[in-house]
Motif scaffolding. Sequence first.
Motif, PDB file in Angstrom:
ATOM      1  N   MET A  43      31.611  47.724 -59.415  1.00  3.53           N
ATOM      2  CA  MET A  43      30.362  48.042 -60.104  1.00  3.53           C
ATOM      3  C   MET A  43      30.110  47.067 -61.247  1.00  3.53           C
ATOM      4  O   MET A  43      28.985  46.618 -61.477  1.00  3.53           O
ATOM      5  CB  MET A  43      30.397  49.476 -60.623  1.00  3.53           C
ATOM      6  N   LEU A  44      31.163  46.720 -61.962  1.00  2.00           N
ATOM      7  CA  LEU A  44      31.019  45.773 -63.065  1.00  2.00           C
ATOM      8  C   LEU A  44      30.552  44.418 -62.548  1.00  2.00           C
ATOM      9  O   LEU A  44      29.639  43.803 -63.119  1.00  2.00           O
ATOM     10  CB  LEU A  44      32.349  45.634 -63.796  1.00  2.00           C
ATOM     11  N   PHE A  45      31.158  43.935 -61.471  1.00  2.00           N
ATOM     12  CA  PHE A  45      30.799  42.620 -60.953  1.00  2.00           C
ATOM     13  C   PHE A  45      29.375  42.611 -60.401  1.00  2.00           C
ATOM     14  O   PHE A  45      28.651  41.619 -60.553  1.00  2.00           O
ATOM     15  CB  PHE A  45      31.795  42.179 -59.880  1.00  2.00           C
ATOM     16  N   VAL A  46      28.960  43.694 -59.758  1.00  2.00           N
ATOM     17  CA  VAL A  46      27.576  43.773 -59.276  1.00  2.00           C
ATOM     18  C   VAL A  46      26.606  43.747 -60.460  1.00  2.00           C
ATOM     19  O   VAL A  46      25.565  43.083 -60.413  1.00  2.00           O
ATOM     20  CB  VAL A  46      27.376  45.035 -58.415  1.00  2.00           C
ATOM     21  N   ALA A  47      26.952  44.463 -61.525  1.00  2.00           N
ATOM     22  CA  ALA A  47      26.102  44.445 -62.715  1.00  2.00           C
ATOM     23  C   ALA A  47      25.985  43.037 -63.287  1.00  2.00           C
ATOM     24  O   ALA A  47      24.908  42.602 -63.717  1.00  2.00           O
ATOM     25  CB  ALA A  47      26.657  45.406 -63.767  1.00  2.00           C
ATOM     26  N   LEU A  48      27.077  42.297 -63.266  1.00  2.00           N
ATOM     27  CA  LEU A  48      27.051  40.938 -63.802  1.00  2.00           C
ATOM     28  C   LEU A  48      26.233  40.001 -62.923  1.00  2.00           C
ATOM     29  O   LEU A  48      25.700  38.998 -63.418  1.00  2.00           O
ATOM     30  CB  LEU A  48      28.476  40.413 -63.960  1.00  2.00           C
ATOM     31  N   VAL A  49      26.104  40.307 -61.650  1.00  2.00           N
ATOM     32  CA  VAL A  49      25.177  39.547 -60.808  1.00  2.00           C
ATOM     33  C   VAL A  49      23.763  39.687 -61.358  1.00  2.00           C
ATOM     34  O   VAL A  49      23.003  38.710 -61.431  1.00  2.00           O
ATOM     35  CB  VAL A  49      25.243  40.021 -59.344  1.00  2.00           C
ATOM     36  N   GLY A  50      23.402  40.898 -61.775  1.00  2.00           N
ATOM     37  CA  GLY A  50      22.082  41.111 -62.379  1.00  2.00           C
ATOM     38  C   GLY A  50      21.889  40.310 -63.648  1.00  2.00           C
ATOM     39  O   GLY A  50      20.817  39.750 -63.897  1.00  2.00           O
ATOM     40  N   VAL A  51      22.938  40.230 -64.470  1.00  2.06           N
ATOM     41  CA  VAL A  51      22.875  39.403 -65.678  1.00  2.06           C
ATOM     42  C   VAL A  51      22.633  37.946 -65.300  1.00  2.06           C
ATOM     43  O   VAL A  51      21.814  37.252 -65.913  1.00  2.06           O
ATOM     44  CB  VAL A  51      24.170  39.549 -66.496  1.00  2.06           C
ATOM     45  N   GLY A  52      23.340  37.473 -64.273  1.00  2.00           N
ATOM     46  CA  GLY A  52      23.146  36.101 -63.823  1.00  2.00           C
ATOM     47  C   GLY A  52      21.747  35.853 -63.296  1.00  2.00           C
ATOM     48  O   GLY A  52      21.166  34.780 -63.534  1.00  2.00           O
ATOM     49  N   VAL A  53      21.171  36.821 -62.587  1.00  6.57           N
ATOM     50  CA  VAL A  53      19.796  36.685 -62.092  1.00  6.57           C
ATOM     51  C   VAL A  53      18.843  36.462 -63.255  1.00  6.57           C
ATOM     52  O   VAL A  53      17.929  35.620 -63.183  1.00  6.57           O
ATOM     53  CB  VAL A  53      19.392  37.930 -61.281  1.00  6.57           C
ATOM     54  N   ALA A  54      19.030  37.211 -64.332  1.00 12.60           N
ATOM     55  CA  ALA A  54      18.172  37.051 -65.500  1.00 12.60           C
ATOM     56  C   ALA A  54      18.280  35.639 -66.073  1.00 12.60           C
ATOM     57  O   ALA A  54      17.270  35.014 -66.421  1.00 12.60           O
ATOM     58  CB  ALA A  54      18.534  38.094 -66.563  1.00 12.60           C
ATOM     59  N   ILE A  55      19.502  35.123 -66.167  1.00 12.22           N
ATOM     60  CA  ILE A  55      19.702  33.782 -66.734  1.00 12.22           C
ATOM     61  C   ILE A  55      19.110  32.716 -65.819  1.00 12.22           C
ATOM     62  O   ILE A  55      18.417  31.794 -66.269  1.00 12.22           O
ATOM     63  CB  ILE A  55      21.197  33.525 -66.981  1.00 12.22           C
ATOM     64  N   GLY A  56      19.371  32.820 -64.522  1.00 13.71           N
ATOM     65  CA  GLY A  56      18.822  31.855 -63.576  1.00 13.71           C
ATOM     66  C   GLY A  56      17.306  31.878 -63.559  1.00 13.71           C
ATOM     67  O   GLY A  56      16.654  30.821 -63.513  1.00 13.71           O
ATOM     68  N   GLY A  57      16.722  33.070 -63.611  1.00 16.15           N
ATOM     69  CA  GLY A  57      15.273  33.178 -63.647  1.00 16.15           C
ATOM     70  C   GLY A  57      14.685  32.598 -64.916  1.00 16.15           C
ATOM     71  O   GLY A  57      13.619  31.975 -64.900  1.00 16.15           O
TER      72      GLY A  57
END
Length: 227
Positions: A43-57
């Motif tokens: 769950m933590l790693f999936v959440a961090l994917v969302g953080v990365g999406v924000a940065i990439g966007g």
Amino acid sequence: MTAVLGLAGTALVLTAPPSRAWQPTATRVGGAPGRLFNSGLLMLFVALVGVGVAIGGMNVWAVAMAERHDTDLLAGVLPAAFSTGSFLGGLLYGHRTWPGTPTRQLLTGTVGFALGWLPLLTLPTPAPATAAAFVPGAFLTLIVARAFTITDTLAPPARTTEAYAWLILSIGVGQAAGAALAGRLADHPHALAALPAGGAALALAVLLLARPGRSPARPGRHRRWGG
């Protein structure tokens, strides 16, 4: 300059007292390393994917802003404002001891990170956009720092380094996905501006859905994910 700063930072970390005092966890020769993934880490790693999406966007949004306002400098200034916020937020966070468990601090940071992207939805002009990019950056270091401590708590002692690699990979995968998706949304200003907030909202939703659970015990350490 990036290489020089990277080498200087690495040398600083390696020579710092915590690094020099650190000792690896002793494990039995031939002993089982333990199961790496558990529900909390996933769950933590999936959440961090969302953080990365924000940065990439955000990076693609900055380029789109530079083109829209015919100001090439914005393509660098906006990510720099985000990074400056992260730097100053990290200094503030590391300056004192904050209340709450690591999980609560992670949730608090993710809430601030998500709310910080909302001003982008108004399609601000360059000056307000630069100020707006600073705000979510201020919460990024808190998120990453607490993600590492929670990973250290939940991963088996013999596989901590591997777990850290998955943590970094999760953010990197999110950044790649966010940049790719943002590229497809480049001709739609409102959708592109909403992408960082969407990634942050995904991260927050996953963390809120996470349930307390136990991972393999490590003496003297918290074993709870949640609380």
